[in-house]
Design a protein around this motif. Sequence first.
Motif, mmCIF file in Angstrom:
data_model
loop_
_atom_site.group_PDB
_atom_site.id
_atom_site.type_symbol
_atom_site.label_atom_id
_atom_site.label_comp_id
_atom_site.label_asym_id
_atom_site.label_seq_id
_atom_site.Cartn_x
_atom_site.Cartn_y
_atom_site.Cartn_z
ATOM 1 N N ASP A 16 0.834 -1.188 0.000
ATOM 2 C CA ASP A 16 0.000 0.000 0.000
ATOM 3 C C ASP A 16 0.880 1.254 0.000
ATOM 4 O O ASP A 16 1.847 1.346 0.756
ATOM 5 C CB ASP A 16 -0.902 -0.017 1.238
ATOM 6 N N SER A 17 0.535 2.240 -0.865
ATOM 7 C CA SER A 17 1.392 3.419 -1.016
ATOM 8 C C SER A 17 1.504 4.222 0.275
ATOM 9 O O SER A 17 2.558 4.800 0.573
ATOM 10 C CB SER A 17 0.867 4.315 -2.139
ATOM 11 N N LEU A 18 0.426 4.253 1.096
ATOM 12 C CA LEU A 18 0.458 4.994 2.358
ATOM 13 C C LEU A 18 1.421 4.346 3.343
ATOM 14 O O LEU A 18 2.174 5.031 4.039
ATOM 15 C CB LEU A 18 -0.950 5.075 2.955
ATOM 16 N N LEU A 19 1.409 3.008 3.387
ATOM 17 C CA LEU A 19 2.334 2.292 4.261
ATOM 18 C C LEU A 19 3.772 2.500 3.797
ATOM 19 O O LEU A 19 4.680 2.721 4.611
ATOM 20 C CB LEU A 19 1.986 0.799 4.279
ATOM 21 N N LEU A 20 3.967 2.455 2.467
ATOM 22 C CA LEU A 20 5.312 2.667 1.923
ATOM 23 C C LEU A 20 5.829 4.057 2.286
ATOM 24 O O LEU A 20 6.980 4.219 2.708
ATOM 25 C CB LEU A 20 5.283 2.492 0.405
ATOM 26 N N LEU A 21 4.967 5.073 2.138
ATOM 27 C CA LEU A 21 5.362 6.440 2.488
ATOM 28 C C LEU A 21 5.711 6.554 3.969
ATOM 29 O O LEU A 21 6.685 7.219 4.344
ATOM 30 C CB LEU A 21 4.231 7.415 2.146
ATOM 31 N N THR A 22 4.923 5.897 4.820
ATOM 32 C CA THR A 22 5.182 5.959 6.263
ATOM 33 C C THR A 22 6.523 5.318 6.606
ATOM 34 O O THR A 22 7.297 5.855 7.406
ATOM 35 C CB THR A 22 4.046 5.265 7.048
ATOM 36 N N ILE A 23 6.820 4.170 5.973
ATOM 37 C CA ILE A 23 8.105 3.507 6.200
ATOM 38 C C ILE A 23 9.256 4.406 5.742
ATOM 39 O O ILE A 23 10.275 4.534 6.435
ATOM 40 C CB ILE A 23 8.145 2.147 5.460
ATOM 41 N N LEU A 24 9.083 5.047 4.574
ATOM 42 C CA LEU A 24 10.117 5.958 4.075
ATOM 43 C C LEU A 24 10.323 7.130 5.034
ATOM 44 O O LEU A 24 11.463 7.554 5.292
ATOM 45 C CB LEU A 24 9.723 6.483 2.691
ATOM 46 N N ILE A 25 9.221 7.652 5.579
ATOM 47 C CA ILE A 25 9.322 8.787 6.510
ATOM 48 C C ILE A 25 10.064 8.378 7.770
ATOM 49 O O ILE A 25 10.928 9.114 8.257
ATOM 50 C CB ILE A 25 7.918 9.334 6.851
ATOM 51 N N VAL A 26 9.731 7.221 8.314
ATOM 52 C CA VAL A 26 10.429 6.751 9.518
ATOM 53 C C VAL A 26 11.921 6.607 9.229
ATOM 54 O O VAL A 26 12.766 7.048 10.017
ATOM 55 C CB VAL A 26 9.841 5.417 10.016
ATOM 56 N N PHE A 27 12.252 6.031 8.076
ATOM 57 C CA PHE A 27 13.656 5.851 7.706
ATOM 58 C C PHE A 27 14.371 7.200 7.604
ATOM 59 O O PHE A 27 15.455 7.401 8.179
ATOM 60 C CB PHE A 27 13.754 5.094 6.381
ATOM 61 N N PHE A 28 13.762 8.136 6.865
ATOM 62 C CA PHE A 28 14.423 9.429 6.654
ATOM 63 C C PHE A 28 14.411 10.291 7.913
ATOM 64 O O PHE A 28 15.324 11.107 8.116
ATOM 65 C CB PHE A 28 13.785 10.170 5.478
ATOM 66 N N ALA A 29 13.414 10.115 8.768
ATOM 67 C CA ALA A 29 13.402 10.859 10.037
ATOM 68 C C ALA A 29 14.555 10.400 10.925
ATOM 69 O O ALA A 29 15.230 11.220 11.569
ATOM 70 C CB ALA A 29 12.070 10.664 10.764
ATOM 71 N N LEU A 30 14.781 9.094 10.959
ATOM 72 C CA LEU A 30 15.910 8.574 11.737
ATOM 73 C C LEU A 30 17.234 8.970 11.082
ATOM 74 O O LEU A 30 18.215 9.250 11.777
ATOM 75 C CB LEU A 30 15.800 7.053 11.877
ATOM 76 N N ALA A 31 17.245 9.035 9.740
ATOM 77 C CA ALA A 31 18.443 9.512 9.042
ATOM 78 C C ALA A 31 18.695 10.979 9.386
ATOM 79 O O ALA A 31 19.846 11.388 9.592
ATOM 80 C CB ALA A 31 18.267 9.345 7.534
ATOM 81 N N PHE A 32 17.619 11.771 9.481
ATOM 82 C CA PHE A 32 17.754 13.178 9.861
ATOM 83 C C PHE A 32 18.352 13.298 11.259
ATOM 84 O O PHE A 32 19.249 14.113 11.498
ATOM 85 C CB PHE A 32 16.384 13.864 9.825
ATOM 86 N N ASP A 33 17.883 12.458 12.200
ATOM 87 C CA ASP A 33 18.429 12.486 13.554
ATOM 88 C C ASP A 33 19.887 12.040 13.563
ATOM 89 O O ASP A 33 20.710 12.590 14.299
ATOM 90 C CB ASP A 33 17.605 11.576 14.473
ATOM 91 N N PHE A 34 20.198 11.037 12.753
ATOM 92 C CA PHE A 34 21.583 10.568 12.644
ATOM 93 C C PHE A 34 22.482 11.699 12.127
ATOM 94 O O PHE A 34 23.538 11.990 12.700
ATOM 95 C CB PHE A 34 21.631 9.369 11.696
ATOM 96 N N ILE A 35 22.047 12.362 11.050
ATOM 97 C CA ILE A 35 22.819 13.477 10.472
ATOM 98 C C ILE A 35 22.891 14.629 11.466
ATOM 99 O O ILE A 35 23.932 15.272 11.631
ATOM 100 C CB ILE A 35 22.192 13.924 9.140
ATOM 101 N N ASN A 36 21.773 14.898 12.139
ATOM 102 C CA ASN A 36 21.744 15.938 13.160
ATOM 103 C C ASN A 36 22.781 15.641 14.240
ATOM 104 O O ASN A 36 23.458 16.540 14.743
ATOM 105 C CB ASN A 36 20.340 16.008 13.778
ATOM 106 N N GLY A 37 22.932 14.349 14.574
ATOM 107 C CA GLY A 37 23.900 13.949 15.585
ATOM 108 C C GLY A 37 25.316 14.332 15.202
ATOM 109 O O GLY A 37 26.029 14.970 15.969
#
Length: 332
Positions: free
Chosen positions: A2-23
């Motif tokens: 489902d495209s909504l689930l895929l988008l949510t998974i991508l957001i979680v991944f990139f949000a954690l990537a943002f925190d990693f980069i922020n670190g």
Amino acid sequence: MDSLLLLTILIVFFALAFDFINGFHDTANAIATSVSTKALPPKIAIVMAASMNFIGAITFTGVAKTITKDIVDPFAIENGSIVILAALLSAIAWNLITWYFGIPSSSSHALIGSIAGAAISAAGFGILNYNGFIKILEALILSPFLALGIGFLMMSLFKVLFRNSSLYKTNKGFRTFQIFTAALQSFTHGTNDAQKAMGIITMALIAGEFTTSTDIPLWVRIAAATAMGIGTSIGGWKIIKTVGGKIMKIRPINGAAADLSSALIIFGATYIHLPVSTTHVISSAIMGVGSAQRVKGVKWGVARKIVLTWIITLPISAALAALIYQIINLFF
């Protein structure tokens, strides 16, 4: 899938990537003064910063809730998942650009500007929660000036208290004290900066209809704190050089005064649930401390370059997020 689930998974991944980069982008802010004065060896400083960032990140959630609901209403926005994904990609891109050039830019400005830009691109200016958005902007704008003033007062106080002490003994004592102030600085950084990715993930869960509450799930708190801790452990040496030496020549007493001043502002903002730029606050505190020591000792040319980056970050990230939203929207 489902495209909504895929988008949510991508957001979680990139949000954690943002925190990693922020670190690794913002590690320098918390430990730059202690490393530049040799109060702590770089490797030990980074391990300590990573640990204290993690502890700070899982301790508070107020700022995360502000990010979730005070910029745009996550329950009202259409295509919310695409908006959030576009905002994250924009903020990550700007963070990487400024990290590459060694400029202590603001992850907070980048993320908040990106959320606003993507949301406006999706639904027009009416989608913004103006009361909450203006409150956040006020905190972002006022906090550096407060840090500048408190840094000046803190250093002035130290000069009075230790005016009769020998310079060698004073610096030796403050070099030891800086271990505590660097730890405190890292803890307060975690209490504010890691919250932003938590808020983003919670927005995505609401947009994807996986939750109906703005409360931050425990797994989100642990995941974001871990990502920031790992990112912190890598470090950001280019920015350490800028914050730790190019603004002014830092001695242990200066570093301790700057650390205490900025930690006070950051934790105060966390206490009232407002996001601030730790980069802005720490750099401003160093400028305030330097001004109390000797105005001409502050390298104002470097300071102007930093301030210019502060000013342009929000509009550039907003415009970039708006563009990315339109591109992603073509595919989803």
